[in-house]
Scaffold this motif. Structure first.
Motif, mmCIF file in Angstrom:
data_model
loop_
_atom_site.group_PDB
_atom_site.id
_atom_site.type_symbol
_atom_site.label_atom_id
_atom_site.label_comp_id
_atom_site.label_asym_id
_atom_site.label_seq_id
_atom_site.Cartn_x
_atom_site.Cartn_y
_atom_site.Cartn_z
ATOM 1 N N SER A 56 5.183 -3.276 1.437
ATOM 2 C CA SER A 56 4.840 -2.389 0.318
ATOM 3 C C SER A 56 5.255 -2.975 -1.028
ATOM 4 N N ALA A 59 2.648 -5.531 -1.851
ATOM 5 C CA ALA A 59 1.377 -4.844 -2.128
ATOM 6 C C ALA A 59 1.381 -4.268 -3.544
ATOM 7 N N LYS A 63 -1.395 -5.237 -6.466
ATOM 8 C CA LYS A 63 -2.396 -4.177 -6.568
ATOM 9 C C LYS A 63 -3.484 -4.460 -7.607
ATOM 10 N N TYR A 67 -7.374 -5.385 -3.501
ATOM 11 C CA TYR A 67 -7.699 -5.635 -2.095
ATOM 12 C C TYR A 67 -8.276 -4.387 -1.442
ATOM 13 N N TYR A 70 -5.705 -5.297 4.352
ATOM 14 C CA TYR A 70 -4.821 -6.414 4.664
ATOM 15 C C TYR A 70 -5.109 -6.917 6.072
ATOM 16 N N LYS A 100 -6.199 -0.491 2.997
ATOM 17 C CA LYS A 100 -5.351 -0.777 1.836
ATOM 18 C C LYS A 100 -4.189 0.209 1.717
ATOM 19 N N VAL A 103 0.714 -0.275 4.655
ATOM 20 C CA VAL A 103 1.568 -1.363 4.159
ATOM 21 C C VAL A 103 2.746 -1.628 5.101
ATOM 22 N N GLY A 122 -3.986 -10.437 1.717
ATOM 23 C CA GLY A 122 -4.831 -9.454 1.050
ATOM 24 C C GLY A 122 -6.278 -9.750 1.414
#
Length: 234
Positions: A56, A59, A63, A67, A70, A100, A103, A122
């Motif tokens: 996370s 991610a 951001k 994406y 994943y 997406k 995470v 991604g």
């Protein structure tokens, strides 16, 4: 008033103790994994049987790339043979695609005492439209991790602690949980009973002795008390 204050203090102390115990338990669980490498923004938690990897943090940093999801790939050392474990192209062969909004990933299928390489990429693939949006987009990023699961603990036990047999008769004494090649056998009195390299005990003459079985891995000794009786003894 003082009694109420003391109660509040006691409750706070109890809560702190519970929280500290929780932290210790969580840390003990993580310690069951030997984490050798993990990229920034990625954490691995839970115990060695079922680790959970969380990206996370990464991610959030990524951001802006937009994406659609994943791809996570988890390979052991045999599967990584001949590939660069820190090059995402090495992981294009296989993997699990996630939305997406996902995470974290629970790796419940891992084997004990095994080293694993993980790659999270991604992905620009749009599931709803089945269109690959990679063209014209910035190159997909990736994060990596490497860890080893804890070895499986085996319980070592002697199959018998006592044995009675007649002269000329046989019985077997050995350890479970240890390969036979990693065990050694010795009789405290070979005139009463002898033992082979495979743990087969043969009564020689009436009497008592000990058969000592040694686990070569730990050097720990296990004893079986043997009583040998004459053939006509009841």
């Amino acid at each position: 008033m003082r009694k109420q204050l003391n109660k509040v203090v006691s409750v706070l102390i109890a809560m702190c103790m519970m929280l500290s115990l929780g932290v210790v338990d969580a840390q003990a669980a993580v310690d069951k994994l030997k984490i050798e490498y993990v990229d920034e923004g990625v954490t691995i938690t839970s115990d060695a049987k079922c680790p959970v990897i969380d990206w996370s943090g990464w991610a959030e940093q990524e951001k802006s790339k937009g994406y659609y999801g994943y791809k996570i790939s988890v390979f052991n050392e045999e599967e990584m043979a001949g590939y660069d474990p820190y090059d995402k192209k090495s992981y294009f062969r296989d993997g699990t695609f996630l939305s997406k909004d996902t995470v974290s990933y629970e790796m419940s299928y891992l084997q004990p005492g095994t080293t694993y390489y993980v790659c999270i990429m991604g992905d620009y693939y749009d599931y709803s439209e089945c269109v690959d949006y990679s063209a014209g987009k910035p190159e997909a990023g990736a994060v990596f991790a490497k860890f080893t699961t804890a070895a499986e603990k085996k319980t070592v036990k002697l199959n018998k602690s006592k044995a009675t047999l007649k002269v000329g008769k046989k019985t077997t004494v050995k350890l479970s949980g240890v390969d036979l090649s990693k065990q050694s056998f010795k009789s405290s009195n070979t005139k009463v009973a002898k033992v082979s390299k495979k743990g087969v005990v043969t009564g020689v003459k009436a009497g008592k002795c000990n058969i000592v079985v040694t686990d070569k891995n730990t050097k720990k000794k296990y004893i079986c008390k043997v009583t040998v009786q004459n053939r006509n003894e009841k």
